[in-house]
Design an enzyme around this catalytic site. Structure first.
Site, PDB file in Angstrom:
ATOM      1  N   TRP A 180       0.851  -1.192   0.000  1.00  0.00           N
ATOM      2  CA  TRP A 180       0.000   0.000   0.000  1.00  0.00           C
ATOM      3  C   TRP A 180       0.886   1.240   0.000  1.00  0.00           C
ATOM      4  O   TRP A 180       1.847   1.315   0.769  1.00  0.00           O
ATOM      5  CB  TRP A 180      -0.927   0.062   1.227  1.00  0.00           C
ATOM      6  CG  TRP A 180      -1.644   1.368   1.260  1.00  0.00           C
ATOM      7  CD1 TRP A 180      -2.677   1.749   0.451  1.00  0.00           C
ATOM      8  CD2 TRP A 180      -1.324   2.509   2.064  1.00  0.00           C
ATOM      9  NE1 TRP A 180      -3.023   3.049   0.705  1.00  0.00           N
ATOM     10  CE2 TRP A 180      -2.215   3.545   1.686  1.00  0.00           C
ATOM     11  CE3 TRP A 180      -0.367   2.772   3.050  1.00  0.00           C
ATOM     12  CZ2 TRP A 180      -2.177   4.813   2.276  1.00  0.00           C
ATOM     13  CZ3 TRP A 180      -0.332   4.037   3.640  1.00  0.00           C
ATOM     14  CH2 TRP A 180      -1.236   5.033   3.263  1.00  0.00           C
ATOM     15  N   GLU A 221      -3.036  -2.901  -2.542  1.00  0.00           N
ATOM     16  CA  GLU A 221      -4.180  -2.323  -1.819  1.00  0.00           C
ATOM     17  C   GLU A 221      -4.561  -0.949  -2.367  1.00  0.00           C
ATOM     18  O   GLU A 221      -3.759  -0.023  -2.373  1.00  0.00           O
ATOM     19  CB  GLU A 221      -3.838  -2.205  -0.322  1.00  0.00           C
ATOM     20  CG  GLU A 221      -4.966  -1.609   0.509  1.00  0.00           C
ATOM     21  CD  GLU A 221      -4.617  -1.488   1.997  1.00  0.00           C
ATOM     22  OE1 GLU A 221      -3.448  -1.724   2.361  1.00  0.00           O
ATOM     23  OE2 GLU A 221      -5.517  -1.145   2.782  1.00  0.00           O
ATOM     24  N   LYS A 223      -7.050   2.585  -2.604  1.00  0.00           N
ATOM     25  CA  LYS A 223      -7.652   3.532  -1.663  1.00  0.00           C
ATOM     26  C   LYS A 223      -8.294   4.663  -2.431  1.00  0.00           C
ATOM     27  O   LYS A 223      -7.802   5.074  -3.473  1.00  0.00           O
ATOM     28  CB  LYS A 223      -6.552   4.064  -0.730  1.00  0.00           C
ATOM     29  CG  LYS A 223      -7.044   4.896   0.427  1.00  0.00           C
ATOM     30  CD  LYS A 223      -5.950   5.061   1.469  1.00  0.00           C
ATOM     31  CE  LYS A 223      -6.415   5.949   2.607  1.00  0.00           C
ATOM     32  NZ  LYS A 223      -5.475   5.943   3.729  1.00  0.00           N
ATOM     33  N   ASP A 254      -9.729  -2.963   1.410  1.00  0.00           N
ATOM     34  CA  ASP A 254      -9.813  -2.419   2.770  1.00  0.00           C
ATOM     35  C   ASP A 254     -11.200  -1.803   2.933  1.00  0.00           C
ATOM     36  O   ASP A 254     -11.620  -0.977   2.112  1.00  0.00           O
ATOM     37  CB  ASP A 254      -8.705  -1.377   2.972  1.00  0.00           C
ATOM     38  CG  ASP A 254      -8.669  -0.814   4.385  1.00  0.00           C
ATOM     39  OD1 ASP A 254      -9.724  -0.364   4.876  1.00  0.00           O
ATOM     40  OD2 ASP A 254      -7.595  -0.805   5.004  1.00  0.00           O
ATOM     41  N   HIS A 257     -11.730   1.987   2.469  1.00  0.00           N
ATOM     42  CA  HIS A 257     -11.114   2.674   1.339  1.00  0.00           C
ATOM     43  C   HIS A 257     -12.038   2.946   0.166  1.00  0.00           C
ATOM     44  O   HIS A 257     -11.598   3.083  -0.966  1.00  0.00           O
ATOM     45  CB  HIS A 257      -9.896   1.881   0.853  1.00  0.00           C
ATOM     46  CG  HIS A 257      -8.738   1.952   1.789  1.00  0.00           C
ATOM     47  ND1 HIS A 257      -7.470   1.527   1.467  1.00  0.00           N
ATOM     48  CD2 HIS A 257      -8.648   2.426   3.048  1.00  0.00           C
ATOM     49  CE1 HIS A 257      -6.662   1.716   2.498  1.00  0.00           C
ATOM     50  NE2 HIS A 257      -7.360   2.257   3.463  1.00  0.00           N
ATOM     51  N   HIS A 281      -8.636  -6.201   4.277  1.00  0.00           N
ATOM     52  CA  HIS A 281      -8.283  -5.412   5.452  1.00  0.00           C
ATOM     53  C   HIS A 281      -9.609  -5.052   6.092  1.00  0.00           C
ATOM     54  O   HIS A 281     -10.282  -4.117   5.657  1.00  0.00           O
ATOM     55  CB  HIS A 281      -7.510  -4.156   5.072  1.00  0.00           C
ATOM     56  CG  HIS A 281      -6.035  -4.379   5.028  1.00  0.00           C
ATOM     57  ND1 HIS A 281      -5.134  -3.372   4.816  1.00  0.00           N
ATOM     58  CD2 HIS A 281      -5.300  -5.510   5.218  1.00  0.00           C
ATOM     59  CE1 HIS A 281      -3.910  -3.869   4.860  1.00  0.00           C
ATOM     60  NE2 HIS A 281      -3.976  -5.166   5.088  1.00  0.00           N
ATOM     61  N   ASP A 289     -12.166   7.187   6.270  1.00  0.00           N
ATOM     62  CA  ASP A 289     -11.310   6.026   6.538  1.00  0.00           C
ATOM     63  C   ASP A 289     -10.654   6.158   7.909  1.00  0.00           C
ATOM     64  O   ASP A 289      -9.449   6.319   8.022  1.00  0.00           O
ATOM     65  CB  ASP A 289     -10.244   5.946   5.431  1.00  0.00           C
ATOM     66  CG  ASP A 289      -9.300   4.772   5.620  1.00  0.00           C
ATOM     67  OD1 ASP A 289      -9.746   3.727   6.116  1.00  0.00           O
ATOM     68  OD2 ASP A 289      -8.112   4.903   5.278  1.00  0.00           O
ATOM     69  N   ASP A 291     -10.481   4.056  10.479  1.00  0.00           N
ATOM     70  CA  ASP A 291      -9.866   2.875  11.091  1.00  0.00           C
ATOM     71  C   ASP A 291     -10.302   2.636  12.532  1.00  0.00           C
ATOM     72  O   ASP A 291      -9.472   2.409  13.414  1.00  0.00           O
ATOM     73  CB  ASP A 291      -8.333   2.950  10.980  1.00  0.00           C
ATOM     74  CG  ASP A 291      -7.869   2.746   9.545  1.00  0.00           C
ATOM     75  OD1 ASP A 291      -8.024   1.623   9.034  1.00  0.00           O
ATOM     76  OD2 ASP A 291      -7.366   3.708   8.930  1.00  0.00           O
ATOM     77  N   ASP A 321      -7.359  -4.380   9.999  1.00  0.00           N
ATOM     78  CA  ASP A 321      -6.570  -3.152   9.843  1.00  0.00           C
ATOM     79  C   ASP A 321      -7.312  -1.979  10.471  1.00  0.00           C
ATOM     80  O   ASP A 321      -8.192  -1.392   9.844  1.00  0.00           O
ATOM     81  CB  ASP A 321      -6.292  -2.889   8.349  1.00  0.00           C
ATOM     82  CG  ASP A 321      -5.436  -1.636   8.141  1.00  0.00           C
ATOM     83  OD1 ASP A 321      -4.830  -1.157   9.121  1.00  0.00           O
ATOM     84  OD2 ASP A 321      -5.376  -1.131   6.998  1.00  0.00           O
TER      85      ASP A 321
HETATM   86  C1  RNT Z   1      -3.815   2.743   4.848  1.00  0.00           C
HETATM   87  C2  RNT Z   1      -3.947   1.286   4.555  1.00  0.00           C
HETATM   88  C3  RNT Z   1      -2.836   0.429   5.054  1.00  0.00           C
HETATM   89  C4  RNT Z   1      -2.417   0.778   6.471  1.00  0.00           C
HETATM   90  C5  RNT Z   1      -1.455  -0.216   7.094  1.00  0.00           C
HETATM   91  C6  RNT Z   1      -0.849   0.309   8.347  1.00  0.00           C
HETATM   92  O1  RNT Z   1      -4.938   3.462   4.548  1.00  0.00           O
HETATM   93  O2  RNT Z   1      -5.167   0.822   5.023  1.00  0.00           O
HETATM   94  O3  RNT Z   1      -3.192  -0.900   4.941  1.00  0.00           O
HETATM   95  O4  RNT Z   1      -3.505   0.895   7.315  1.00  0.00           O
HETATM   96  O5  RNT Z   1      -0.518  -0.572   6.172  1.00  0.00           O
HETATM   97 ZN    ZN Z   2      -5.473  -1.278   4.881  1.00  0.00          ZN
END
Ligand code: RNT
Ligand code: ZN
Length: 414
Positions: A180, A221, A223, A254, A257, A281, A289, A291, A321
């Site tokens: 990523w 990955e 986003k 993810d 994302h 993720h 986003d 998290d 994640d």
């Molecule tokens: C960032 C991505 C990525 C990170 C990790 C820490 O938006 O989701 O995967 O969260 O690599």
């Molecule tokens: Zn991620």
């Protein structure tokens, strides 16, 4: 086995669901726990602060500061989580005294992690760290116009892939390496094509180095946007979906994302018609986003259902994640991992035959009804039984243990 469990088991059997078979299948599904929840994505380089558009909010006391503390916390968390577990590492968790820069990391820098995982018979996954580093100039890595910068990051990714292949070989368990990058523009770019062409070229160069798929699998990955890369993020969904399909890579989806009403659960079936494997993720965005720690939500249930209903147990690699520093970090791990496990078990307990038959007959009334009935089935005793068989606390006793660990271990850290 308690009476409650026996009663629940018969109730499920009446709906055509075999609880023992569900346990057996669940036992074989690994969930990769992300090491970075334990220390707010800090790592051990002790260089700069977190960037790349990532933000951890909160300052709960007791953050792990050393590899020993982090491994100790992970070990403890894992005693409270049922089922098969893997650990997901990031390159910034290198800890050898060699002080190699990221483009020169070797397996020796991860020897302690590798030996630790081996002792626990646990698989490892890996991530190059393409942020929080001076060479991520202007917030750009593999797309940077300067070839020297791109080369540094190409070398970093391949250093990581070599390490990952060693993980896979030494542990006898395939490692998934996820790429990523934060690259993008805060404001409207004039040229969206050139940076993407450079990303494609960088990835092509990276993947000239091949590894046996038994040891390492590569994922990319996407986003939608990041903080500071709101107007254009080069590694978009279209970019990586196309790249993965064309080059036989894993796509990493993810949950945070995409547009806020867009869900990754609906993408799994499409992706797996064109790709061998994908990586998830599992995260939770709140308005963006952000998290947040994953809750047992409709979307988490939907993700698990997509895996279970179509026997994607081995083709969907599940990783978590998120990073939350506003609550006890170990509780954050345990809550998220237990929720993932609960969602998988609930998916395994769906009245699959009834649902399939109803849908085949266009009997949407029954389909609707069975989906709703399933929600209030007697799940708790089945979950408790599964936890007990796994030797972990079945109910909220896990929280008491976390509180005790907080008093005995975390409180002494600050
Ligand atoms: C960032 C991505 C990525 C990170 C990790 C820490 O938006 O989701 O995967 O969260 O690599
Ligand atoms: Zn991620």
């Amino acid at each position: 086995m308690g009476k409650m469990f026996e009663a629940a088991k018969s109730a499920y059997a009446e709906m055509g669901v075999d609880v023992e078979a569900a346990f057996k299948r669940l036992d074989a599904i690994a969930v990769s726990m992300h090491c970075w929840q334990g220390d707010d994505v800090s790592g051990f380089e002790s260089a700069g602060s977190l960037d790349g558009g990532l933000a951890v909010t909160g300052n709960y006391p007791g953050r792990a500061r050393t590899p020993e503390e982090l491994r100790g916390d992970i070990d403890f968390a894992m005693t409270l989580i049922p089922g098969k577990k893997r650990l997901n590492l990031h390159a910034i968790y290198a800890e050898s005294s060699l002080k190699n820069d990221r483009d020169a990391l070797t397996t020796a820098d991860f020897r302690n992690w590798l030996d630790w995982a081996k002792e626990r018979k646990m698989g490892l996954d890996f991530n190059p760290t393409m942020f929080s580093h001076p060479m991520a100039k202007n917030g750009l890595t593999l797309t940077h116009p300067d070839p020297a910068i791109r080369k540094f990051w190409i070398d970093h990714v391949n250093a990581c892939r070599r390490i990952a292949a060693d993980f896979g070989r030494e542990l006898g368990d395939t490692c998934v390496t996820n790429i990523w990058i934060p690259d993008g523009f805060k404001d409207t770019p004039y040229d969206r094509l050139a940076p993407r062409a450079r990303l494609k070229e960088s990835l092509d160069t990276i993947f000239e180095l091949k590894f046996d798929k038994k040891y390492n699998l590569d994922a990319v990955e996407s986003k939608l946007f990041g903080i500071g890369a709101e107007s254009c993020t080069f590694g978009s969904h279209e970019f990586y979906l196309a790249y993965a399909v064309k080059n036989d890579k894993l796509l990493c989806l993810d949950a945070g994302h995409f547009h806020p009403t867009e869900v990754i659960s609906d993408k799994i079936s499409s992706c797996l018609l064109f790709l061998d494997d994908i990586l998830l993720h599992v995260s939770r965005g709140v308005r963006w986003d952000s998290d947040h720690v994953i809750t047992l939500s409709d979307e988490l249930n939907a993700i698990a259902a997509e895996i279970i209903r179509h026997d994607f147990d081995r083709r969907v690699h599940i990783g978590l994640d998120y990073f939350d520093a506003s609550i006890n970090r170990i509780a954050a791990w345990v809550l998220g991992m237990r929720n993932m496990s609960k969602a998988l078990l609930q998916a395994l307990l769906e009245p699959a035959d009834l649902l399939r038959q109803a849908e085949e007959k266009f009997d949407f009334t029954s389909r609707f009804a069975w989906l709703e009935e399933a929600k209030t089935m007697n799940f708790a005793p089945v979950w408790e039984e599964y936890c007990e068989r796994c030797g972990v606390p079945s109910g909220p006793q896990w929280l008491m243990q976390v509180k005790q660990y907080e008093r005995d271990v975390l409180a002494r850290r600050d």
